[in-house]
Design a protein around this motif. Structure first.
Motif, PDB file in Angstrom:
ATOM      1  N   GLY A   1      22.081  45.430  31.324  1.00 32.55           N
ATOM      2  CA  GLY A   1      20.899  46.270  31.377  1.00 32.55           C
ATOM      3  C   GLY A   1      21.277  47.729  31.301  1.00 32.55           C
ATOM      4  N   ALA A   2      20.264  48.588  31.177  1.00 32.25           N
ATOM      5  CA  ALA A   2      20.509  50.020  31.076  1.00 32.25           C
ATOM      6  C   ALA A   2      20.994  50.547  32.406  1.00 32.25           C
ATOM      7  N   GLY A   3      21.903  51.476  32.343  1.00 29.38           N
ATOM      8  CA  GLY A   3      22.410  52.117  33.540  1.00 29.38           C
ATOM      9  C   GLY A   3      21.606  53.346  33.878  1.00 29.38           C
ATOM     10  N   VAL A   4      22.128  54.161  34.770  1.00 30.01           N
ATOM     11  CA  VAL A   4      21.502  55.428  35.132  1.00 30.01           C
ATOM     12  C   VAL A   4      21.716  56.411  33.986  1.00 30.01           C
ATOM     13  N   SER A   5      20.639  57.057  33.579  1.00 28.80           N
ATOM     14  CA  SER A   5      20.787  58.055  32.521  1.00 28.80           C
ATOM     15  C   SER A   5      20.383  59.422  33.049  1.00 28.80           C
ATOM     16  N   GLN A   6      21.027  60.452  32.507  1.00 24.31           N
ATOM     17  CA  GLN A   6      20.758  61.821  32.914  1.00 24.31           C
ATOM     18  C   GLN A   6      20.611  62.690  31.683  1.00 24.31           C
ATOM     19  N   THR A   7      19.616  63.568  31.725  1.00 28.35           N
ATOM     20  CA  THR A   7      19.415  64.496  30.621  1.00 28.35           C
ATOM     21  C   THR A   7      19.141  65.896  31.148  1.00 28.35           C
ATOM     22  N   PRO A   8      19.599  66.940  30.432  1.00 23.54           N
ATOM     23  CA  PRO A   8      20.502  66.851  29.288  1.00 23.54           C
ATOM     24  C   PRO A   8      21.918  66.525  29.738  1.00 23.54           C
ATOM     25  N   SER A   9      22.791  66.243  28.802  1.00 21.75           N
ATOM     26  CA  SER A   9      24.194  66.007  29.166  1.00 21.75           C
ATOM     27  C   SER A   9      24.894  67.326  29.450  1.00 21.75           C
ATOM     28  N   ASN A  10      24.473  68.363  28.759  1.00 22.87           N
ATOM     29  CA  ASN A  10      25.006  69.704  28.963  1.00 22.87           C
ATOM     30  C   ASN A  10      23.865  70.705  28.966  1.00 22.87           C
ATOM     31  N   LYS A  11      23.981  71.698  29.862  1.00 19.69           N
ATOM     32  CA  LYS A  11      22.974  72.746  29.916  1.00 19.69           C
ATOM     33  C   LYS A  11      23.675  74.072  30.164  1.00 19.69           C
ATOM     34  N   VAL A  12      23.453  75.018  29.256  1.00 17.85           N
ATOM     35  CA  VAL A  12      23.986  76.361  29.421  1.00 17.85           C
ATOM     36  C   VAL A  12      22.803  77.291  29.643  1.00 17.85           C
ATOM     37  N   THR A  13      22.868  78.091  30.670  1.00 13.88           N
ATOM     38  CA  THR A  13      21.774  78.992  30.984  1.00 13.88           C
ATOM     39  C   THR A  13      22.343  80.329  31.439  1.00 13.88           C
ATOM     40  N   GLU A  14      21.472  81.296  31.557  1.00 16.31           N
ATOM     41  CA  GLU A  14      21.892  82.617  32.005  1.00 16.31           C
ATOM     42  C   GLU A  14      21.540  82.806  33.470  1.00 16.31           C
ATOM     43  N   LYS A  15      22.320  83.590  34.117  1.00 16.63           N
ATOM     44  CA  LYS A  15      22.091  83.923  35.531  1.00 16.63           C
ATOM     45  C   LYS A  15      20.650  84.363  35.722  1.00 16.63           C
TER      46      LYS A  15
ATOM     47  N   ASP B   1      17.095  59.284  35.281  1.00 12.93           N
ATOM     48  CA  ASP B   1      16.382  58.014  35.162  1.00 12.93           C
ATOM     49  C   ASP B   1      17.226  56.933  35.826  1.00 12.93           C
ATOM     50  N   PRO B   2      16.804  56.436  36.987  1.00 12.89           N
ATOM     51  CA  PRO B   2      17.622  55.434  37.686  1.00 12.89           C
ATOM     52  C   PRO B   2      17.493  54.062  37.034  1.00 12.89           C
ATOM     53  N   ILE B   3      18.293  53.142  37.510  1.00 12.11           N
ATOM     54  CA  ILE B   3      18.168  51.759  37.073  1.00 12.11           C
ATOM     55  C   ILE B   3      16.816  51.225  37.551  1.00 12.11           C
ATOM     56  N   SER B   4      16.132  50.513  36.666  1.00  8.50           N
ATOM     57  CA  SER B   4      14.798  50.014  36.982  1.00  8.50           C
ATOM     58  C   SER B   4      14.808  49.167  38.247  1.00  8.50           C
ATOM     59  N   GLY B   5      13.896  49.478  39.151  1.00  7.67           N
ATOM     60  CA  GLY B   5      13.782  48.699  40.383  1.00  7.67           C
ATOM     61  C   GLY B   5      14.605  49.228  41.539  1.00  7.67           C
ATOM     62  N   HIS B   6      15.500  50.173  41.290  1.00  8.39           N
ATOM     63  CA  HIS B   6      16.295  50.742  42.382  1.00  8.39           C
ATOM     64  C   HIS B   6      15.441  51.701  43.189  1.00  8.39           C
ATOM     65  N   THR B   7      15.387  51.477  44.496  1.00  6.30           N
ATOM     66  CA  THR B   7      14.514  52.296  45.330  1.00  6.30           C
ATOM     67  C   THR B   7      15.201  53.561  45.838  1.00  6.30           C
ATOM     68  N   ALA B   8      16.513  53.524  45.956  1.00  3.73           N
ATOM     69  CA  ALA B   8      17.240  54.687  46.476  1.00  3.73           C
ATOM     70  C   ALA B   8      17.803  55.499  45.311  1.00  3.73           C
ATOM     71  N   LEU B   9      17.698  56.820  45.426  1.00  4.54           N
ATOM     72  CA  LEU B   9      18.223  57.714  44.390  1.00  4.54           C
ATOM     73  C   LEU B   9      18.914  58.891  45.063  1.00  4.54           C
ATOM     74  N   TYR B  10      20.064  59.265  44.540  1.00  3.95           N
ATOM     75  CA  TYR B  10      20.903  60.305  45.131  1.00  3.95           C
ATOM     76  C   TYR B  10      21.237  61.359  44.076  1.00  3.95           C
ATOM     77  N   TRP B  11      21.342  62.588  44.539  1.00  7.18           N
ATOM     78  CA  TRP B  11      21.894  63.673  43.726  1.00  7.18           C
ATOM     79  C   TRP B  11      23.166  64.186  44.398  1.00  7.18           C
ATOM     80  N   TYR B  12      24.181  64.377  43.583  1.00  7.41           N
ATOM     81  CA  TYR B  12      25.443  64.970  44.013  1.00  7.41           C
ATOM     82  C   TYR B  12      25.797  66.072  43.017  1.00  7.41           C
ATOM     83  N   ARG B  13      26.653  66.990  43.429  1.00 13.54           N
ATOM     84  CA  ARG B  13      27.220  67.904  42.447  1.00 13.54           C
ATOM     85  C   ARG B  13      28.729  67.944  42.638  1.00 13.54           C
TER      86      ARG B  13
END
Lengths: 112, 115
Positions: B1-15, B24-36
């Motif tokens: 099945g499809a995994g976790v997808s993130q968009t965009p893959s790269n982002k360049v911005t100015e200060k 986009d998490p895996i379908s049906g997964h109730t928990a979602l986390y952000w890390y850096r």
């Protein structure tokens, strides 16, 4: 802060067993040992976890000492594709959904 | 099945600019986390959702960072008035709420560069 200590880097010859140590001397009774790895430019990938008994799955084996203060992840026949950073993490689980606390991990280089 | 997808893959911005990062998490997964993840470091927890609500946002560094998950599926991490120190790879992970299983499945990340 991470509750684990790992060597910064290790080398392993292709086809040999890779043994990655981890110290977690302050682990609590309800905390499990988890291992994840991160291949270059990818997100981390779950490998295995355990409480106090040794565990084995299709990827690796996990050996936890009797006092639970340290553990070793074993990749029985390392391949070049196993080159990655390996993270040892302790956390309450597996029924909870607590965030992972990563340290710096061990950078494993598998050499042909 | 499809995994976790993130968009965009790269982002360049100015200060000083505003950015949105999508997970986009895996379908049906109730928990979602952000890390850096900064260069040479392990991932650092930011925020965790259980369903639509933020169960733990203790890792957000300051009030310039905000995340939402309005329908309990897709999540957006929002960063206002970006600073050069915000440059990092932002990782998203999801996990099912099943007894005995709380493995986190990670996406490939969004590399944010603030010039």
């Amino acid at each position: 802060d991470a509750k684990t200590t790992q060597p910064t880097s290790m080398d392993c010859a292709e086809g040999r067993a890779a043994n990655l140590p981890c110290n977690h001397s302050t682990i609590s009774g309800n905390e499990y040992v988890y291992w994840y790895r991160q291949i270059h430019s990818q997100g981390p990938q779950y490998i295995i976890h355990g409480l106090k008994n040794n565990e084995t799955n299709e990827m690796a084996s996990l050996i936890i000492t009797e006092d639970r203060k340290s553990s070793t992840l074993i990749l029985p026949h390392a391949t070049l594709r196993d080159t990655a950073v390996y993270y040892c993490i302790v956390r309450v689980g597996p029924s909870g959904n607590t965030p992972l606390v990563f340290g710096k991990g061990t950078r494993l280089s598998v050499i042909a | 099945g499809a995994g976790v997808s993130q968009t965009p893959s790269n982002k360049v911005t100015e200060k000083g600019k505003y950015v949105e990062l999508r997970c986009d998490p895996i379908s049906g997964h109730t928990a979602l986390y952000w890390y850096r993840q900064s260069l040479g470091q392990g991932p650092e927890f930011l925020i965790y959702f259980q369903g639509t609500g933020a169960a733990d946002d203790s890792g957000l560094p300051n009030d310039r960072f905000f995340a939402v998950r309005p329908e309990g599926s897709v999540s957006t991490l929002k960063i206002q008035r970006t600073e050069r120190g915000d440059s990092a790879v932002y990782l998203c992970a999801s996990s099912p709420r099943l007894a005995g299983v709380n493995e986190q499945f990670f996406g490939p990340g969004t590399r944010l560069t603030v010039l």
